[in-house]
Design a protein around this motif. Structure first.
Motif, PDB file in Angstrom:
ATOM      1  N   GLU A 217      38.472  49.321  35.535  1.00  0.00           N
ATOM      2  CA  GLU A 217      38.480  47.879  35.768  1.00  0.00           C
ATOM      3  C   GLU A 217      37.833  47.562  37.104  1.00  0.00           C
ATOM      4  O   GLU A 217      37.838  48.391  38.025  1.00  0.00           O
ATOM      5  N   ASP A 218      37.297  46.356  37.203  1.00  0.00           N
ATOM      6  CA  ASP A 218      36.682  45.916  38.458  1.00  0.00           C
ATOM      7  C   ASP A 218      37.764  45.593  39.475  1.00  0.00           C
ATOM      8  O   ASP A 218      38.799  45.010  39.130  1.00  0.00           O
ATOM      9  N   PRO A 219      37.547  45.923  40.737  1.00  0.00           N
ATOM     10  CA  PRO A 219      38.541  45.592  41.765  1.00  0.00           C
ATOM     11  C   PRO A 219      38.613  44.093  41.992  1.00  0.00           C
ATOM     12  O   PRO A 219      37.667  43.355  41.699  1.00  0.00           O
ATOM     13  N   PRO A 220      39.724  43.592  42.505  1.00  0.00           N
ATOM     14  CA  PRO A 220      39.849  42.146  42.732  1.00  0.00           C
ATOM     15  C   PRO A 220      38.933  41.668  43.859  1.00  0.00           C
ATOM     16  O   PRO A 220      38.647  42.409  44.798  1.00  0.00           O
ATOM     17  N   GLN A 221      38.485  40.447  43.743  1.00  0.00           N
ATOM     18  CA  GLN A 221      37.649  39.827  44.770  1.00  0.00           C
ATOM     19  C   GLN A 221      38.520  38.949  45.666  1.00  0.00           C
ATOM     20  O   GLN A 221      39.266  38.100  45.183  1.00  0.00           O
ATOM     21  N   GLU A 222      38.397  39.155  46.956  1.00  0.00           N
ATOM     22  CA  GLU A 222      39.275  38.478  47.898  1.00  0.00           C
ATOM     23  C   GLU A 222      39.057  36.973  47.938  1.00  0.00           C
ATOM     24  O   GLU A 222      39.971  36.206  48.230  1.00  0.00           O
ATOM     25  N   ASP A 223      37.840  36.507  47.663  1.00  0.00           N
ATOM     26  CA  ASP A 223      37.535  35.089  47.817  1.00  0.00           C
ATOM     27  C   ASP A 223      37.916  34.250  46.595  1.00  0.00           C
ATOM     28  O   ASP A 223      37.815  33.018  46.643  1.00  0.00           O
ATOM     29  N   LEU A 224      38.352  34.900  45.507  1.00  0.00           N
ATOM     30  CA  LEU A 224      38.704  34.163  44.305  1.00  0.00           C
ATOM     31  C   LEU A 224      40.157  33.699  44.366  1.00  0.00           C
ATOM     32  O   LEU A 224      41.038  34.438  44.833  1.00  0.00           O
ATOM     33  N   PRO A 225      40.439  32.476  43.907  1.00  0.00           N
ATOM     34  CA  PRO A 225      41.835  32.002  43.887  1.00  0.00           C
ATOM     35  C   PRO A 225      42.644  32.743  42.829  1.00  0.00           C
ATOM     36  O   PRO A 225      42.103  33.263  41.849  1.00  0.00           O
ATOM     37  N   PHE A 226      43.933  32.772  43.026  1.00  0.00           N
ATOM     38  CA  PHE A 226      44.811  33.467  42.089  1.00  0.00           C
ATOM     39  C   PHE A 226      44.932  32.667  40.793  1.00  0.00           C
ATOM     40  O   PHE A 226      45.144  31.459  40.820  1.00  0.00           O
ATOM     41  N   ASP A 227      44.766  33.374  39.671  1.00  0.00           N
ATOM     42  CA  ASP A 227      44.854  32.748  38.360  1.00  0.00           C
ATOM     43  C   ASP A 227      46.274  32.908  37.829  1.00  0.00           C
ATOM     44  O   ASP A 227      46.679  33.991  37.408  1.00  0.00           O
ATOM     45  N   TYR A 228      47.028  31.793  37.819  1.00  0.00           N
ATOM     46  CA  TYR A 228      48.416  31.852  37.381  1.00  0.00           C
ATOM     47  C   TYR A 228      48.544  31.974  35.864  1.00  0.00           C
ATOM     48  O   TYR A 228      49.622  32.289  35.360  1.00  0.00           O
ATOM     49  N   ASN A 229      47.477  31.726  35.141  1.00  0.00           N
ATOM     50  CA  ASN A 229      47.511  31.805  33.684  1.00  0.00           C
ATOM     51  C   ASN A 229      46.975  33.128  33.149  1.00  0.00           C
ATOM     52  O   ASN A 229      46.908  33.323  31.936  1.00  0.00           O
ATOM     53  N   ALA A 230      46.574  34.023  34.027  1.00  0.00           N
ATOM     54  CA  ALA A 230      46.007  35.298  33.590  1.00  0.00           C
ATOM     55  C   ALA A 230      47.086  36.172  32.962  1.00  0.00           C
ATOM     56  O   ALA A 230      48.239  36.197  33.409  1.00  0.00           O
ATOM     57  N   THR A 231      46.723  36.908  31.915  1.00  0.00           N
ATOM     58  CA  THR A 231      47.628  37.826  31.238  1.00  0.00           C
ATOM     59  C   THR A 231      46.934  39.170  31.037  1.00  0.00           C
ATOM     60  O   THR A 231      45.699  39.217  30.887  1.00  0.00           O
TER      61      THR A 231
END
Length: 336
Positions: A217-231
């Motif tokens: 999997e791709d590592p998280p990007q620091e500048d992206l907002p947190f997605d509360y709907n992600a599953t």
């Protein structure tokens, strides 16, 4: 199993086998939700039927180990469970205790006549005939020497003579029926969903190294907002078989059992009346769902009765009350 011709439809569940061997398999499961993936894991752990020694009749035992100790060790010896559909559960059989349709008989006879310590191995178990098919009930021996696990040790003059009866069951009843020794399950290796709250002293990234699944999997990007709907939608599963079933058969049996359980729920919701309370259907439905071999009242237990067979939520003393009256304090109403 032919992994090259597997269905890769993106609409339904997709399985990608990363590593496969005779004793273990490692794969990814995608296009499913967390509930489904975890249900499959739990089913593989506890509800796949296998064979294991359940009864031991001791004719002679002059070893240093008690009868119960040896019986416990015998129960944990893996037995071949190929084509276990040919074996009936004890509760479904018309016999009084066991027969060739619902069990496999093994005999153990060993006596030390020399001065050296004699080891009794799993290979010394002799499978009796007849049995439901040519595979089921045979001890699983995987070591290079072809001996199997050690059952006990004997000195000169000591002997063991035992008759073992193997039955069909599931690990929910006893761990000896477990088809796997371990099942690994992971999702979101980078913790993008924040389902884990790591405890750390200075730096969580250094103190909690990523697993090998993080490479998928791709590592998280620091500048992206947190997605509360992600599953989570990709799950990493690895399992190791104890030898009674091949790893791919374990997964297939897990899916089959899960389908049977879901079908039973759907029929109950639809108001069907041609299934019993264990979820096993008759007619054109599924049959032989996973059950333990020793239920009471012919398998009509829904899981909430006591072992004293008084029915429902009754206690061991009968009725719906405690042994002291309607309440633990012997009063009909609380506070009187």
């Amino acid at each position: 199993m032919d992994y090259d011709n597997m269905d890769i439809d993106e609409v339904g569940p997709r399985v990608t086998v990363r590593e496969a061997a005779s004793s273990h398999v490692d794969f990814t499961l995608t296009n499913v939700n967390l509930a489904f993936a975890n249900s499959l894991r739990r089913t593989i752990l506890a509800e796949i039927p296998t064979m294991a020694i359940d009864l031991v009749e001791v004719e002679a035992n002059t070893s240093v180990l008690p009868d119960e100790f040896i019986a416990h060790r015998l129960g944990l010896i893996p037995l071949n469970s190929k084509a276990i559909e040919d074996v009936l559960y004890t509760r479904d059989c018309d016999c009084d205790q066991y027969c060739e349709h619902c069990s496999v008989t093994l005999t153990l006879r060993a006596k030390c006549t020399g001065d050296e310590i004699m080891k009794v191995y799993a290979r010394d178990l002799v499978v009796g005939e007849p049995r439901p098919n040519e595979w089921v009930g045979s001890p699983v021996i995987t070591d290079k020497s072809g001996l199997g696990v050690v059952i006990c040790k004997l000195r000169k003059g000591q002997e063991v003579r035992m008759k073992c009866v193997a039955k069909k069951g599931i690990a929910k009843e006893h761990a000896k029926w477990a088809p796997t020794s371990a099942v690994g399950f992971e999702y979101d290796p980078h913790n993008k969903l924040k389902h884990l709250d790591y405890w750390y002293e200075e730096d969580a990234a250094k103190e909690w190294p990523k697993s090998k699944n993080a490479e998928w999997e791709d590592p998280p990007q620091e500048d992206l907002p947190f997605d509360y709907n992600a599953t989570p939608s990709q799950f990493y599963i690895s399992l190791e078989s104890v030898g009674n079933l091949e790893p791919d058969s374990v997964v297939q049996q897990g899916i089959k059992v899960l389908q049977q359980k879901l079908a039973a729920v759907l029929q109950e919701l639809a108001g069907g009346d041609d299934s019993n309370r264990n979820g096993d259907m008759n007619g054109d439905g599924f049959v032989d769902g996973p059950r333990s071999p020793d239920a009471m009242n012919g398998g009509a237990d829904q899981g909430y009765t006591t072992p004293f067979v008084n029915g429902g939520a009754t206690s061991a003393w009968g009725g719906g009350a405690t042994p002291y009256g309607a309440t633990p304090y012997g009063q009909g109403e609380w506070g009187n």
